[in-house]
Each structure stands twice: as structure tokens, then as C-alpha cells.
Motif scaffolding. Structure first.
Motif, mmCIF file in Angstrom:
data_model
loop_
_atom_site.group_PDB
_atom_site.id
_atom_site.type_symbol
_atom_site.label_atom_id
_atom_site.label_comp_id
_atom_site.label_asym_id
_atom_site.label_seq_id
_atom_site.Cartn_x
_atom_site.Cartn_y
_atom_site.Cartn_z
ATOM 1 N N GLU A 33 10.145 -3.408 12.066
ATOM 2 C CA GLU A 33 10.089 -3.501 10.607
ATOM 3 C C GLU A 33 9.811 -2.135 10.003
ATOM 4 O O GLU A 33 9.075 -1.325 10.582
ATOM 5 C CB GLU A 33 8.989 -4.483 10.182
ATOM 6 C CG GLU A 33 8.905 -4.714 8.680
ATOM 7 C CD GLU A 33 7.760 -5.653 8.316
ATOM 8 O OE1 GLU A 33 6.730 -5.623 9.027
ATOM 9 O OE2 GLU A 33 7.898 -6.415 7.343
ATOM 10 N N VAL A 34 10.431 -1.884 8.851
ATOM 11 C CA VAL A 34 10.132 -0.702 8.043
ATOM 12 C C VAL A 34 9.730 -1.215 6.668
ATOM 13 O O VAL A 34 10.469 -1.983 6.039
ATOM 14 C CB VAL A 34 11.342 0.246 7.929
ATOM 15 C CG1 VAL A 34 10.990 1.449 7.058
ATOM 16 C CG2 VAL A 34 11.788 0.703 9.308
ATOM 17 N N SER A 35 8.556 -0.817 6.201
ATOM 18 C CA SER A 35 8.056 -1.340 4.935
ATOM 19 C C SER A 35 7.356 -0.230 4.174
ATOM 20 O O SER A 35 7.303 0.928 4.594
ATOM 21 C CB SER A 35 7.113 -2.526 5.175
ATOM 22 O OG SER A 35 5.988 -2.110 5.935
ATOM 23 N N ARG A 36 6.798 -0.625 3.056
ATOM 24 C CA ARG A 36 6.103 0.321 2.191
ATOM 25 C C ARG A 36 4.908 -0.387 1.584
ATOM 26 O O ARG A 36 4.990 -1.567 1.218
ATOM 27 C CB ARG A 36 7.064 0.807 1.097
ATOM 28 C CG ARG A 36 6.422 1.560 -0.033
ATOM 29 C CD ARG A 36 5.950 2.932 0.392
ATOM 30 N NE ARG A 36 5.190 3.577 -0.675
ATOM 31 C CZ ARG A 36 4.211 4.428 -0.469
ATOM 32 N NH1 ARG A 36 3.857 4.737 0.758
ATOM 33 N NH2 ARG A 36 3.583 4.983 -1.474
ATOM 34 N N ASP A 37 3.783 0.309 1.507
ATOM 35 C CA ASP A 37 2.626 -0.281 0.847
ATOM 36 C C ASP A 37 2.973 -0.612 -0.603
ATOM 37 O O ASP A 37 3.770 0.097 -1.238
ATOM 38 C CB ASP A 37 1.446 0.690 0.882
ATOM 39 C CG ASP A 37 0.914 0.869 2.299
ATOM 40 O OD1 ASP A 37 1.109 -0.058 3.109
ATOM 41 O OD2 ASP A 37 0.327 1.926 2.582
ATOM 42 N N PRO A 38 2.406 -1.700 -1.141
ATOM 43 C CA PRO A 38 2.719 -2.075 -2.523
ATOM 44 C C PRO A 38 2.451 -0.925 -3.493
ATOM 45 O O PRO A 38 1.525 -0.143 -3.328
ATOM 46 C CB PRO A 38 1.781 -3.254 -2.787
ATOM 47 C CG PRO A 38 1.472 -3.803 -1.434
ATOM 48 C CD PRO A 38 1.451 -2.616 -0.518
ATOM 49 N N VAL A 95 6.050 1.885 9.636
ATOM 50 C CA VAL A 95 6.961 1.401 10.680
ATOM 51 C C VAL A 95 6.167 0.572 11.682
ATOM 52 O O VAL A 95 5.136 1.021 12.193
ATOM 53 C CB VAL A 95 7.661 2.571 11.407
ATOM 54 C CG1 VAL A 95 8.589 2.041 12.504
ATOM 55 C CG2 VAL A 95 8.441 3.417 10.413
ATOM 56 N N ARG A 96 6.650 -0.626 11.923
ATOM 57 C CA ARG A 96 6.031 -1.490 12.940
ATOM 58 C C ARG A 96 6.967 -1.551 14.141
ATOM 59 O O ARG A 96 8.159 -1.821 13.998
ATOM 60 C CB ARG A 96 5.778 -2.895 12.387
ATOM 61 C CG ARG A 96 5.092 -3.833 13.378
ATOM 62 C CD ARG A 96 4.583 -5.095 12.677
ATOM 63 N NE ARG A 96 5.654 -5.825 12.028
ATOM 64 C CZ ARG A 96 6.406 -6.736 12.644
ATOM 65 N NH1 ARG A 96 6.216 -7.008 13.932
ATOM 66 N NH2 ARG A 96 7.351 -7.375 11.986
#
Length: 238
Positions: free
Chosen positions: A149-154, A210-211
Motif C-alpha cells: 500500500e502507498v498512502s498519505r497521512d490525512p 509505504v506499507r
């Protein structure tokens, strides 16, 4: 007149002197004249040859018992301690593992600003506009990793889509492996939140979350991008 009762061998005054008493020596068996006397059997003892053999093999038996005990200890260690030590070593390696952003970058309509050796890729801060940019994710370590997973903090922007760029084109993201020393190109589509300031207000970030899994251990870490990702509210004096 009292009647005197006389029993055989018993008189009112005691034992009949004419009664013959049994001699204890009469119960012992008599040995025939001229027969060889029979000696009483001695206490049971081990023959000298058997006792000597037992003494000779005693060190060998002790050594064998010690070896069996050592094998048992090793067996217990392999069953109990070894897996725990291997698990701890695996987690230590995973905790020291890191992915890095590579040098490749491309994006939708943006401006580049350079200052002090830092490059900022600046997008229009407008929640009605979707932005895309691609960057490479490198695996510099010696073990394969699976990016999950690729994400971004709110805050500031949110990622609405992730794709994997391949020589044959883009494909929807799903967990993908990066071999040691190789890289992966990811294409992110994002939308900004409503601006928190007036014209020319700016915000930026340098990391993506990145997880991934390495050595069977799941990790999540912020990966620093090579370029600063910035957003600016349009304005005449910007």
C-alpha cells in the motif's frame, strides 16, 4: 470323698517321671556314617570375569549417557529456543530495512522551483482538479519486498488511485514484489483538500507512507521523495 483323676503323664504333683520327653537333637537329620559333609552354599557373588568386564565398560557407559543427555538438550533447544532466536533475528533485520524513492519522477501540469539544491514540484491547489505524478521506489537491500500500500497521512491531499507503470503500460495496483536491487514505478492520482489559506497560500510534503512486507514481517514507513511535493493557491501576486 474327692475323686482323684489321673491323666497319662500328669499327676497332681507334676510331670510323670516315667514319661519320655523329646530331645531337640532328635529333630536334626542324621548323616550317614562315612558320607562327605555338605558345606552351606556361600553368598552369591559375580564371577571375577563378569565383574572385570563391568568395570572396563563403565567409562564407556558414562560417556554414552552423557552423549544422550547432550543430544536431548540440543533437541530441546532446537524445538524451543532456536525458533525464537530465528524469529527475533528476522525482526531485527526487517526493522533495519528501508525503501527509498528513486530518481525517476514525472507529473501532470506543474511548476518546478529550485532553491538550495532542493527541487519542489508545485501543483495548483484546487480541490476540483486531479493531479497525477509517478515516482520510482527502490529496494536497495538484499531481500525481496512486497509493496502492499502507498498512502498519505490525512491533510493537504489524499490519494484516490495507485497504478503500476510497466513497459507494457499502466495496470491497477495490487501487492507487487520488488527484487533486491530493483525498483518499481508507481503512478499516483491525488486530490487536494480545500485550501486552508487565501491566494498564494502554500503547503508541501516530502514523504509518502509505504506499507510492505520483508522477511515475512509487515512494516510501514515514511519514504522520502527526491522532490518536494508542493501545492499553491492561485493568486495574482504569487
Amino acid at each position: 470323698m474327692p475323686i482323684a483323676a489321673t491323666l497319662r503323664g500328669v499327676t497332681p504333683t507334676g510331670t510323670d517321671p516315667n514319661l519320655r520327653h523329646a530331645d531337640p537333637s532328635d529333630a536334626a537329620p542324621k548323616q550317614a556314617a562315612g558320607a562327605t559333609p555338605v558345606a552351606a552354599p556361600p553368598d552369591a557373588v559375580a564371577p571375577p570375569a563378569v565383574a572385570g568386564a563391568a568395570r572396563r565398560f563403565q567409562p564407556l557407559l558414562i560417556a554414552l549417557a552423557a552423549a544422550l543427555f547432550a543430544v536431548a538438550i540440543v533437541g530441546v533447544w532446537q524445538v524451543v529456543a532456536a525458533p525464537r532466536q530465528a524469529e527475533a533475528a528476522r525482526h531485527r533485520l526487517a526493522d533495519g530495512y528501508h525503501l527509498v524513492a528513486g530518481g525517476y519522477f514525472s507529473g501532470s501540469e506543474h511548476e518546478e522551483h529550485r532553491a538550495g539544491g532542493v527541487t519542489e514540484v508545485r501543483f495548483r491547489w484546487d480541490e476540483s482538479v486531479l493531479h497525477t505524478f509517478a515516482f520510482s521506489l527502490d529496494n536497495p537491500g538484499g531481500h525481496p519486498v512486497v509493496v502492499e500500500e502507498v498512502s498519505r497521512d490525512p491533510g493537504m491531499f489524499r490519494i484516490v488511485d495507485v497504478e503500476v507503470s510497466t513497459p507494457g503500460g499502466r495496470r491497477p495496483f495490487q501487492p507487487v514484489e520488488i527484487a533486491p536491487g530493483r525498483h518499481l514505478v508507481l503512478v499516483l492520482t491525488l486530490r487536494t483538500e480545500a485550501p486552508s489559506g487565501g491566494p498564494c497560500a502554500r503547503a508541501w510534503t516530502e514523504t509518502l507512507l509505504v506499507r510492505y512486507t520483508v522477511l515475512g514481517v509487515s512494516r510501514s514507513e515514511p519514504v522520502q521523495t527526491r522532490q518536494v511535493i508542493g501545492f499553491q493557491v492561485p493568486g495574482e501576486s504569487c
